[in-house]
Design a protein around this motif. Structure first.
Motif, PDB file in Angstrom:
ATOM      1  N   SER A   1      31.774  43.804  43.976  1.00  0.00           N
ATOM      2  CA  SER A   1      33.025  43.662  43.238  1.00  0.00           C
ATOM      3  C   SER A   1      32.779  42.505  42.274  1.00  0.00           C
ATOM      4  CB  SER A   1      34.151  43.389  44.243  1.00  0.00           C
ATOM      5  OG  SER A   1      35.314  43.022  43.579  1.00  0.00           O
ATOM      6  N   ASN A   2      33.231  41.292  42.618  1.00  0.00           N
ATOM      7  CA  ASN A   2      32.891  40.137  41.789  1.00  0.00           C
ATOM      8  C   ASN A   2      31.409  39.828  41.964  1.00  0.00           C
ATOM      9  OD1 ASN A   2      33.261  37.762  40.217  1.00  0.00           O
ATOM     10  ND2 ASN A   2      33.283  36.573  42.086  1.00  0.00           N
TER      11      ASN A   2
ATOM     12  N   VAL B   1      25.772  49.690  41.143  1.00  0.00           N
ATOM     13  CA  VAL B   1      26.061  48.246  41.269  1.00  0.00           C
ATOM     14  C   VAL B   1      27.571  48.046  41.409  1.00  0.00           C
ATOM     15  CG1 VAL B   1      25.888  45.996  40.140  1.00  0.00           C
ATOM     16  CG2 VAL B   1      24.001  47.624  39.932  1.00  0.00           C
ATOM     17  N   PHE B   2      28.302  48.467  40.394  1.00  0.00           N
ATOM     18  CA  PHE B   2      29.765  48.401  40.444  1.00  0.00           C
ATOM     19  C   PHE B   2      30.346  49.721  40.015  1.00  0.00           C
ATOM     20  CE2 PHE B   2      33.870  47.993  38.455  1.00  0.00           C
ATOM     21  CZ  PHE B   2      34.585  47.292  39.400  1.00  0.00           C
TER      22      PHE B   2
ATOM     23  N   ASN C   1      34.511  29.492  40.681  1.00  0.00           N
ATOM     24  CA  ASN C   1      35.878  29.779  41.133  1.00  0.00           C
ATOM     25  C   ASN C   1      36.443  31.083  40.572  1.00  0.00           C
ATOM     26  OD1 ASN C   1      35.832  27.184  42.355  1.00  0.00           O
ATOM     27  ND2 ASN C   1      36.252  26.282  40.358  1.00  0.00           N
ATOM     28  N   ARG C   2      35.683  31.774  39.714  1.00  0.00           N
ATOM     29  CA  ARG C   2      36.247  32.883  38.938  1.00  0.00           C
ATOM     30  C   ARG C   2      35.752  34.261  39.359  1.00  0.00           C
ATOM     31  NH1 ARG C   2      40.075  29.865  38.329  1.00  0.00           N
ATOM     32  NH2 ARG C   2      39.343  27.793  37.764  1.00  0.00           N
ATOM     33  N   TYR C   3      36.440  35.249  38.808  1.00  0.00           N
ATOM     34  CA  TYR C   3      36.132  36.649  39.109  1.00  0.00           C
ATOM     35  C   TYR C   3      35.822  37.438  37.845  1.00  0.00           C
ATOM     36  CZ  TYR C   3      36.609  38.042  43.975  1.00  0.00           C
ATOM     37  OH  TYR C   3      36.364  38.267  45.298  1.00  0.00           O
TER      38      TYR C   3
ATOM     39  N   TYR D   1      39.879  41.978  34.975  1.00  0.00           N
ATOM     40  CA  TYR D   1      40.572  40.688  35.067  1.00  0.00           C
ATOM     41  C   TYR D   1      40.608  40.045  33.690  1.00  0.00           C
ATOM     42  CZ  TYR D   1      39.674  40.832  40.117  1.00  0.00           C
ATOM     43  OH  TYR D   1      39.617  41.181  41.435  1.00  0.00           O
ATOM     44  N   GLN D   2      41.641  39.225  33.454  1.00  0.00           N
ATOM     45  CA  GLN D   2      41.638  38.363  32.266  1.00  0.00           C
ATOM     46  C   GLN D   2      40.819  37.117  32.603  1.00  0.00           C
ATOM     47  OE1 GLN D   2      43.088  41.313  30.983  1.00  0.00           O
ATOM     48  NE2 GLN D   2      42.927  39.705  29.438  1.00  0.00           N
ATOM     49  N   GLY D   3      40.544  36.328  31.575  1.00  0.00           N
ATOM     50  CA  GLY D   3      39.837  35.053  31.810  1.00  0.00           C
ATOM     51  C   GLY D   3      38.332  35.157  31.658  1.00  0.00           C
TER      52      GLY D   3
END
Ligand SMILES: Cc1ncc(COP(=O)(O)O)c(C=O)c1O
Length: 433
Positions: free
Chosen positions: A263-264, A257-258, A47-49, A59-61
């Motif tokens: 992206s994610n 790659v990025f 579910n995360r990025y 992003y945080q997390g």
């Protein structure tokens, strides 16, 4: 979508799973993920990025994600004995796109294997290479060797001086002649890129060539073919030059790659990949050895049963793949479709002498033994599988073989070469009631 539609999908997925449980899956680009790795596919990571690299996110997390990514990267470096690894590409094609973005610009010329010799579509005019605006010149192919022609390819590389010399195929029976082409690479000053999508698990298990020690500077690959992990990709490198040059080369790849092509980067698959890498460090050699033995046994047995198996001069295969000319049995399309009806799943395939503009009914079928090996099958079962294939393709005994395939699979329905040996394969999780 209504609940009714959702339940319809559930039923279809269940049927699909049961079909594969009762079949011999022999598509050379597939495999079974281990039970432990599979668990992570339904974790919250899905579910995360996360964008960028650990410690430099947008992003945080990502406190734990960073640690997972660092460990996955370390495991990749350890398994492939390299200093540079990127585990973010979400497929083999995506890894190829990243390398193309990093190493080429529109208008550049590269060299690579021909499509009907087994090259992947991502290196074609209408694939990632062509869409990057890069022009690929094909190496001449030697049908008897079932490999690119060494002398002519050396000449080609010296004349063309390609920006990048690409190797690696989707029908990869024998190692690419990297060592033999060393002089040509040096003279042309070219970067050597090896697409190891199909053979990554064999390379890691020490049973195929070791491209990054044979002259390749960068290797891309899928993590779900002979490396039996989640559907994903990776990039590994042994760049040329001193440390500063190596780091500069690698930074370019990582920017490819990025933000180049992702992206994610699908974090649940990354955690699953970490498990696959750890398992391959433990069981990879044993697994890869058995894969190659099984492929060679299957090829030999098919040959003895009267099939035209390609690569005879060199012992048919040194990988997981067997290539058979089935024109005498009705052509690739007919044979592959009949085998499917008998629950033997493989694909029809272009052979080097086929017209690449007519891929729909080529002369061959491609068979892979990596998934059957993962189920614990060995040489004796390979001999039996060859007989089953003959009963379909030559005798037309579709119903009889379907029954026998199901019976055989009842004995081979657990996953091997992983931490949780013996767990049932092709499980259907009834999460939707
Ligand atoms: C040589 C080669 N490169 C790249 C790929 C693409 O891999 P993926 O399906 O992971 O995008 C394949 C797929 O079969 C392949 O055979």
């Amino acid at each position: 979508m209504s609940l009714e539609d959702a339940l319809k999908i559930k039923e279809l997925v269940k049927k699909h799973t049961e079909w594969f449980r009762d079949s011999l899956p022999m598509i050379a680009s597939e495999n079974l993920i281990s039970p432990m790795a599979q668990e992570f596919l339904i974790s919250d990571l899905h579910n995360r990025y996360a964008e960028g690299l650990p410690g430099k996110r947008y992003y945080q997390g990502n406190i734990y994600v960073d640690q997972i990514e660092e460990l996955t990267t370390e495991l990749a470096k350890k398994l492939f004995k390299v200093d540079y690894a990127d585990v973010r590409p979400i497929s083999g094609t995506n890894a190829n796109q990243a390398v193309l973005f990093a190493l080429t610009k529109p208008g550049d010329v590269i060299t690579g294997p021909p499509l009907q010799g087994g090259a992947h579509i991502s290196s074609a005019k209408f694939g990632a290479v062509g869409m990057r605006g890069v022009h690929k010149i094909e190496y001449p192919f030697d049908v008897e060797e079932m490999n690119i022609d060494v002398d002519m390819s050396a000449k080609l590389i010296k004349i063309v001086k390609p920006k990048v010399a690409l190797f690696g195929m989707s029908v990869f029976l024998f190692p690419a002649p990297l060592k033999e082409l060393q002089d040509a690479f040096q003279e042309a000053g070219t970067t050597v890129w090896y697409d190891g999508a199909h053979v990554l698990g064999l390379i890691a298990g020490g049973q195929f060539q070791d491209p990054l020690r044979e002259g390749a500077h960068v290797m891309t690959g899928s993590t779900h073919k002979t490396l039996p992990g989640p559907q994903r990709g990776m990039i590994l490198a042994n760049p040329p030059g001193d440390e500063e040059k190596r780091d500069k080369f690698w930074k370019k790849i990582q920017r490819g790659v990025f933000p180049g092509v992702i992206s994610n980067h699908h974090l649940h698959h990354m955690a699953a990949l970490a498990i696959t890498l750890a398992e391959h460090i433990e069981f990879g050699k044993q697994y890869a050895e058995q894969v190659v033995k099984n492929a060679q046994t299957l090829a030999q047995e098919l040959y003895e049963l009267g099939f035209k198996v390609l690569g005879e001069k060199n012992g048919f295969t040194k990988s997981h793949t067997v290539l058979v000319d089935v024109v005498a049995q009705g052509g690739g399309r007919k044979v592959a479709e009949d085998l499917e009806k008998a629950n033997i799943i493989c694909n029809y395939n272009l052979l080097p002498y086929d017209d690449p503009k007519k891929p729909r009914n080529p002369s061959g079928i491609r068979l892979g033994v990596q998934e059957l090996t993962r189920l614990g099958m060995k040489e004796n079962e390979m001999k039996y599988v060859a007989e089953l294939i003959k009963r379909v393709a030559v005798d037309g005994d579709i119903e009889g073989v379907k029954k026998d395939v199901k019976e055989l699979k009842e004995e081979f329905n657990t996953i091997h070469y992983c931490f949780n040996e013996g767990v049932e394969a092709y499980k259907f999780l009834e999460l939707v009631k």
